[in-house]
Design a protein around this motif. Structure first.
Motif, PDB file in Angstrom:
ATOM      1  N   TYR A   1       0.818  -1.218   0.000  1.00  0.00           N
ATOM      2  CA  TYR A   1       0.000   0.000   0.000  1.00  0.00           C
ATOM      3  C   TYR A   1       0.853   1.270   0.000  1.00  0.00           C
ATOM      4  O   TYR A   1       0.752   2.114  -0.901  1.00  0.00           O
ATOM      5  CB  TYR A   1      -0.919  -0.049   1.218  1.00  0.00           C
ATOM      6  CG  TYR A   1      -1.812   1.139   1.434  1.00  0.00           C
ATOM      7  CD1 TYR A   1      -2.387   1.820   0.382  1.00  0.00           C
ATOM      8  CD2 TYR A   1      -2.101   1.563   2.735  1.00  0.00           C
ATOM      9  CE1 TYR A   1      -3.224   2.904   0.602  1.00  0.00           C
ATOM     10  CE2 TYR A   1      -2.937   2.635   2.962  1.00  0.00           C
ATOM     11  CZ  TYR A   1      -3.492   3.311   1.903  1.00  0.00           C
ATOM     12  OH  TYR A   1      -4.315   4.376   2.125  1.00  0.00           O
TER      13      TYR A   1
ATOM     14  N   ARG B   1      -4.296   1.725  -3.021  1.00  0.00           N
ATOM     15  CA  ARG B   1      -5.228   0.866  -2.278  1.00  0.00           C
ATOM     16  C   ARG B   1      -5.800  -0.213  -3.183  1.00  0.00           C
ATOM     17  O   ARG B   1      -5.949  -1.372  -2.754  1.00  0.00           O
ATOM     18  CB  ARG B   1      -6.346   1.699  -1.674  1.00  0.00           C
ATOM     19  CG  ARG B   1      -7.373   0.887  -0.909  1.00  0.00           C
ATOM     20  CD  ARG B   1      -6.738   0.105   0.232  1.00  0.00           C
ATOM     21  NE  ARG B   1      -6.483   0.946   1.384  1.00  0.00           N
ATOM     22  CZ  ARG B   1      -5.929   0.502   2.504  1.00  0.00           C
ATOM     23  NH1 ARG B   1      -5.565  -0.766   2.612  1.00  0.00           N
ATOM     24  NH2 ARG B   1      -5.702   1.314   3.515  1.00  0.00           N
ATOM     25  N   ALA B   2      -6.103   0.129  -4.423  1.00  0.00           N
ATOM     26  CA  ALA B   2      -6.626  -0.866  -5.350  1.00  0.00           C
ATOM     27  C   ALA B   2      -5.606  -1.972  -5.597  1.00  0.00           C
ATOM     28  O   ALA B   2      -5.944  -3.165  -5.634  1.00  0.00           O
ATOM     29  CB  ALA B   2      -7.002  -0.199  -6.671  1.00  0.00           C
TER      30      ALA B   2
ATOM     31  N   ALA C   1      -5.855   6.203  -4.332  1.00  0.00           N
ATOM     32  CA  ALA C   1      -6.823   5.254  -4.886  1.00  0.00           C
ATOM     33  C   ALA C   1      -6.111   4.096  -5.587  1.00  0.00           C
ATOM     34  O   ALA C   1      -6.474   2.922  -5.417  1.00  0.00           O
ATOM     35  CB  ALA C   1      -7.762   5.965  -5.857  1.00  0.00           C
ATOM     36  N   THR C   2      -5.088   4.419  -6.381  1.00  0.00           N
ATOM     37  CA  THR C   2      -4.347   3.388  -7.108  1.00  0.00           C
ATOM     38  C   THR C   2      -3.634   2.438  -6.160  1.00  0.00           C
ATOM     39  O   THR C   2      -3.678   1.206  -6.327  1.00  0.00           O
ATOM     40  CB  THR C   2      -3.319   4.035  -8.056  1.00  0.00           C
ATOM     41  OG1 THR C   2      -3.987   4.928  -8.946  1.00  0.00           O
ATOM     42  CG2 THR C   2      -2.581   2.978  -8.856  1.00  0.00           C
TER      43      THR C   2
ATOM     44  N   MET D   1     -13.150  -2.735  -2.122  1.00  0.00           N
ATOM     45  CA  MET D   1     -12.770  -1.639  -3.012  1.00  0.00           C
ATOM     46  C   MET D   1     -13.632  -0.407  -2.755  1.00  0.00           C
ATOM     47  O   MET D   1     -13.120   0.719  -2.686  1.00  0.00           O
ATOM     48  CB  MET D   1     -12.908  -2.082  -4.471  1.00  0.00           C
ATOM     49  CG  MET D   1     -11.901  -3.120  -4.910  1.00  0.00           C
ATOM     50  SD  MET D   1     -10.236  -2.445  -5.140  1.00  0.00           S
ATOM     51  CE  MET D   1     -10.415  -1.642  -6.726  1.00  0.00           C
ATOM     52  N   TRP D   2     -14.951  -0.611  -2.599  1.00  0.00           N
ATOM     53  CA  TRP D   2     -15.857   0.514  -2.377  1.00  0.00           C
ATOM     54  C   TRP D   2     -15.588   1.204  -1.047  1.00  0.00           C
ATOM     55  O   TRP D   2     -15.762   2.419  -0.924  1.00  0.00           O
ATOM     56  CB  TRP D   2     -17.309   0.051  -2.433  1.00  0.00           C
ATOM     57  CG  TRP D   2     -17.840  -0.065  -3.821  1.00  0.00           C
ATOM     58  CD1 TRP D   2     -18.199  -1.198  -4.484  1.00  0.00           C
ATOM     59  CD2 TRP D   2     -18.062   1.011  -4.734  1.00  0.00           C
ATOM     60  NE1 TRP D   2     -18.623  -0.909  -5.760  1.00  0.00           N
ATOM     61  CE2 TRP D   2     -18.551   0.445  -5.936  1.00  0.00           C
ATOM     62  CE3 TRP D   2     -17.892   2.395  -4.668  1.00  0.00           C
ATOM     63  CZ2 TRP D   2     -18.865   1.225  -7.047  1.00  0.00           C
ATOM     64  CZ3 TRP D   2     -18.207   3.165  -5.777  1.00  0.00           C
ATOM     65  CH2 TRP D   2     -18.698   2.583  -6.943  1.00  0.00           C
TER      66      TRP D   2
ATOM     67  N   TRP E   1     -13.999  -8.836  -3.046  1.00  0.00           N
ATOM     68  CA  TRP E   1     -13.127  -7.768  -3.544  1.00  0.00           C
ATOM     69  C   TRP E   1     -13.904  -6.468  -3.736  1.00  0.00           C
ATOM     70  O   TRP E   1     -13.401  -5.395  -3.400  1.00  0.00           O
ATOM     71  CB  TRP E   1     -12.511  -8.239  -4.866  1.00  0.00           C
ATOM     72  CG  TRP E   1     -11.615  -7.274  -5.566  1.00  0.00           C
ATOM     73  CD1 TRP E   1     -10.285  -7.084  -5.343  1.00  0.00           C
ATOM     74  CD2 TRP E   1     -11.963  -6.384  -6.638  1.00  0.00           C
ATOM     75  NE1 TRP E   1      -9.773  -6.149  -6.201  1.00  0.00           N
ATOM     76  CE2 TRP E   1     -10.789  -5.690  -7.017  1.00  0.00           C
ATOM     77  CE3 TRP E   1     -13.146  -6.107  -7.324  1.00  0.00           C
ATOM     78  CZ2 TRP E   1     -10.772  -4.745  -8.040  1.00  0.00           C
ATOM     79  CZ3 TRP E   1     -13.122  -5.163  -8.337  1.00  0.00           C
ATOM     80  CH2 TRP E   1     -11.956  -4.507  -8.685  1.00  0.00           C
TER      81      TRP E   1
ATOM     82  N   THR F   1      -6.093  -5.925  -4.381  1.00  0.00           N
ATOM     83  CA  THR F   1      -6.043  -6.960  -5.414  1.00  0.00           C
ATOM     84  C   THR F   1      -4.964  -8.001  -5.105  1.00  0.00           C
ATOM     85  O   THR F   1      -5.175  -9.203  -5.279  1.00  0.00           O
ATOM     86  CB  THR F   1      -5.779  -6.331  -6.792  1.00  0.00           C
ATOM     87  OG1 THR F   1      -6.806  -5.367  -7.069  1.00  0.00           O
ATOM     88  CG2 THR F   1      -5.782  -7.384  -7.880  1.00  0.00           C
TER      89      THR F   1
ATOM     90  N   VAL G   1     -10.913   2.148  -1.233  1.00  0.00           N
ATOM     91  CA  VAL G   1     -10.349   3.011  -2.274  1.00  0.00           C
ATOM     92  C   VAL G   1     -10.777   4.471  -2.080  1.00  0.00           C
ATOM     93  O   VAL G   1      -9.916   5.371  -2.102  1.00  0.00           O
ATOM     94  CB  VAL G   1     -10.714   2.493  -3.685  1.00  0.00           C
ATOM     95  CG1 VAL G   1     -10.363   3.519  -4.748  1.00  0.00           C
ATOM     96  CG2 VAL G   1      -9.980   1.179  -3.964  1.00  0.00           C
TER      97      VAL G   1
END
Length: 337
Positions: A118, A150-151, A147-148, A201-202, A197, A155, A205
């Motif tokens: 992260y 955390r995504a 955001a990137t 993400m919701w 997942w 994943t 992110v």
């Protein structure tokens, strides 16, 4: 030592410090809850030490979890606590100081890789996008970078998180978990390893995007005001806590949905139709049946958990990075001379 390695070490240090500070708080919280309410056999409860949520089930009416975390819920006959401070005194006195850090090892096994991916991803993306503190054209970069990062972390870590949750919620051995995963792969394909997942993400992110935007804005303002290239550790702590509090409140509805799903895992109460509901379907259902307040249930406890965790993590991380920066500067000067 490369910049990436230094960022990895700094994020590892931050994860360790955060866990050491936050774990005792949640151990005491769960013990107080178990004392006043109790847990029915098969019921699920959530244990979180600031970095990770743990899904725990009760066996024979007593809280217990698999493996090394079982000690966390050890019951001592006739031991009652009158409050948080009383618990902090009695638990170490009767059960030993180490009891306050029960469950730390399995947390670090998951939290350290997650934190490394992260924070290292965040700094790398931010640098590649050309972020410069205080510049107007850099305002959007922390949002995109957070955001990137955390995504990417979600994943990468999701399959490990699924395995950990299955072990904890269903009391499976590693061999049973291995067989369950093989069956899931045969019947549902590789995508089954990333089940859950979407809700993560919701929730996480948007949290990370807004959090780093707020933090970098406050940090940049302070650096410009004081005309310096860094801020003191106490300011990192303060801005991290403020940013964490705001983001915790904004993303609470997604956390409520996630908690409901975890509870269903523990009690085996989720029907297939319920499991297939989307995050927004669940939010809409809660709003229609229980009102807006239901989406912000537990705001106080969430703030008490998230704000200090964010503050400790970011200030520890920034402190370690500053030490490395000073080391790199001294090394560069020595090489020139």
């Amino acid at each position: 030592m490369s910049e990436v390695v230094q960022q990895i070490i700094a994020s590892c240090s931050g994860a360790l410090v955060t866990s050491l500070f936050m774990t005792p708080l949640d151990v005491v919280k769960i013990r107080l809850q178990a004392q006043t309410k109790g847990f029915a056999k098969g019921e699920c409860f959530i244990y979180c030490n600031g970095l990770m949520d743990h899904v725990c089930t009760c066996l024979n009416g007593d809280p217990a979890t698999a493996g090394s975390q079982a000690k966390l819920w050890k019951r001592v006959p006739h031991q009652q606590f009158t409050g948080m401070m009383d618990a902090f005194i009695k638990i170490p006195k009767v059960e030993g100081v180490r009891t306050l850090w029960s469950g730390l090892n399995p947390t670090l096994v998951m939290a350290v890789p997650n934190t490394v991916v992260y924070f290292t991803s965040y700094d790398q993306v931010k640098r590649r996008l050309g972020f410069v503190n205080g510049e107007q054209n850099s305002k959007l970069i922390p949002f995109v970078s957070g955001a990137t990062a955390r995504a990417v972390a979600i994943t990468v870590i999701s399959p490990l998180e699924l395995i950990r949750t299955k072990i904890q919620s269903e009391q499976m051995t590693y061999q049973q978990t291995k067989e369950a995963i093989k069956f899931s792969l045969r019947t549902s394909g590789v995508a089954s390893l990333w089940r859950g997942w979407g809700p993560l993400m919701w929730r996480d992110v948007p949290f990370s995007a807004v959090y780093f935007t707020l933090y970098e804005s406050m940090k940049g303002y302070s650096m410009s005001y004081h005309n310096t290239d860094h801020i003191p550790t106490w300011e990192s702590f303060l801005y991290g806590g403020i940013g964490g509090s705001i983001c915790a409140a904004l993303t609470l509805p997604f956390d409520v949905v996630k908690t409901h799903r975890q509870i269903e895992l523990g009690t085996h109460a989720a029907a297939s139709s319920s499991r297939n509901q989307t995050t927004f379907t669940r939010i809409s259902k809660l709003y229609r049946t229980q009102g807006l307040a239901s989406l912000f249930t537990g705001l106080g406890p969430r703030l008490l958990k998230v704000a200090p965790a964010c503050a400790i993590m970011i200030s520890s991380y920034e402190y370690c990075k500053r030490l490395f920066s000073e080391y790199n500067l001294e090394k560069s000067l020595d090489e020139k001379t």
